[in-house]
Design a protein around this motif. Sequence first.
Motif, PDB file in Angstrom:
ATOM      1  N   ASP A 142      26.846 -39.463  -4.341  1.00  0.00           N
ATOM      2  CA  ASP A 142      27.621 -38.812  -5.403  1.00  0.00           C
ATOM      3  C   ASP A 142      27.993 -37.385  -5.002  1.00  0.00           C
ATOM      4  OD1 ASP A 142      27.478 -41.051  -6.972  1.00  0.00           O
ATOM      5  OD2 ASP A 142      25.785 -40.345  -8.166  1.00  0.00           O
ATOM      6  N   ASP A 143      27.034 -36.670  -4.397  1.00  0.00           N
ATOM      7  CA  ASP A 143      27.291 -35.286  -3.993  1.00  0.00           C
ATOM      8  C   ASP A 143      28.295 -35.231  -2.845  1.00  0.00           C
ATOM      9  OD1 ASP A 143      25.467 -34.414  -5.899  1.00  0.00           O
ATOM     10  OD2 ASP A 143      23.783 -34.473  -4.492  1.00  0.00           O
ATOM     11  N   GLU A 193      31.748 -35.893  -4.227  1.00  0.00           N
ATOM     12  CA  GLU A 193      32.285 -34.730  -4.932  1.00  0.00           C
ATOM     13  C   GLU A 193      32.752 -33.655  -3.955  1.00  0.00           C
ATOM     14  OE1 GLU A 193      30.895 -31.399  -8.285  1.00  0.00           O
ATOM     15  OE2 GLU A 193      29.559 -33.049  -7.712  1.00  0.00           O
ATOM     16  N   GLU A 228      35.915 -34.980  -2.374  1.00  0.00           N
ATOM     17  CA  GLU A 228      36.926 -35.377  -3.355  1.00  0.00           C
ATOM     18  C   GLU A 228      37.418 -36.801  -3.116  1.00  0.00           C
ATOM     19  OE1 GLU A 228      39.953 -32.381  -3.254  1.00  0.00           O
ATOM     20  OE2 GLU A 228      38.715 -30.890  -4.267  1.00  0.00           O
TER      21      GLU A 228
END
Length: 224
Positions: free
Chosen positions: A23-24, A27, A30
Amino acid sequence: MRRTDRLFDLILLLRDGRLHKADDLAEALEVSVRTIYRDMDTLQQSGVPVAGERGLGYMMTAPVTLPPLNLTLTELEALHLGMAVVGEAADPELQQAARSLSAKVDAVLPEDRSAPQAGWGFAVYPFADAAAGFRFMPAIRAAIRSRQKLQISYATESGPVTERVIRPLQMEYWGRVWTVTSWCELRGDFRVFRIDRVRALKALAELFVEEQGKSLADYLERMT
């Protein structure tokens, strides 16, 4: 962003040796988590020393650098320039020979790297990309030795070419792609530049001295 660029950015994020959740990473780059999963599978299958699995996270277990082989940096440049040329040749037999040579080089990397037969550099980076930066490497190497500032024209991921003044600190090898770790005076921070993205280079008359917070030791301490 091209997939090869994203894979390179993933390596830079993972090189600190810490555990990173998908998830990190998604993010930071993008993209979707599913894209991160696919990219991590590609890196692992290509022999990049990344451990982890979906739902838990990923971390790099060893540096992607060559151990001492009794080769100088100049000799290593010559080796990979030769593979870059042969790898783009039309003769299938010579292309296979380049892959065989790549496998032999990969075989002497850290034992836990588990590189596949063809070497991860072939899977991720085409030789043409690597060859594009070789002409600047002698000047960068000389500038590192003499602590000489460089002015470079650098193509960013999004396409625009920016002008930078850098203090070159270290060159590194990433499977057919070379980078130069530098202090970037435009950003006032450390930056890692892909040498194949350098469009022009000029050695400046100005030299630099080692300053606290701007040295290679400071960069390595930050990374660890």
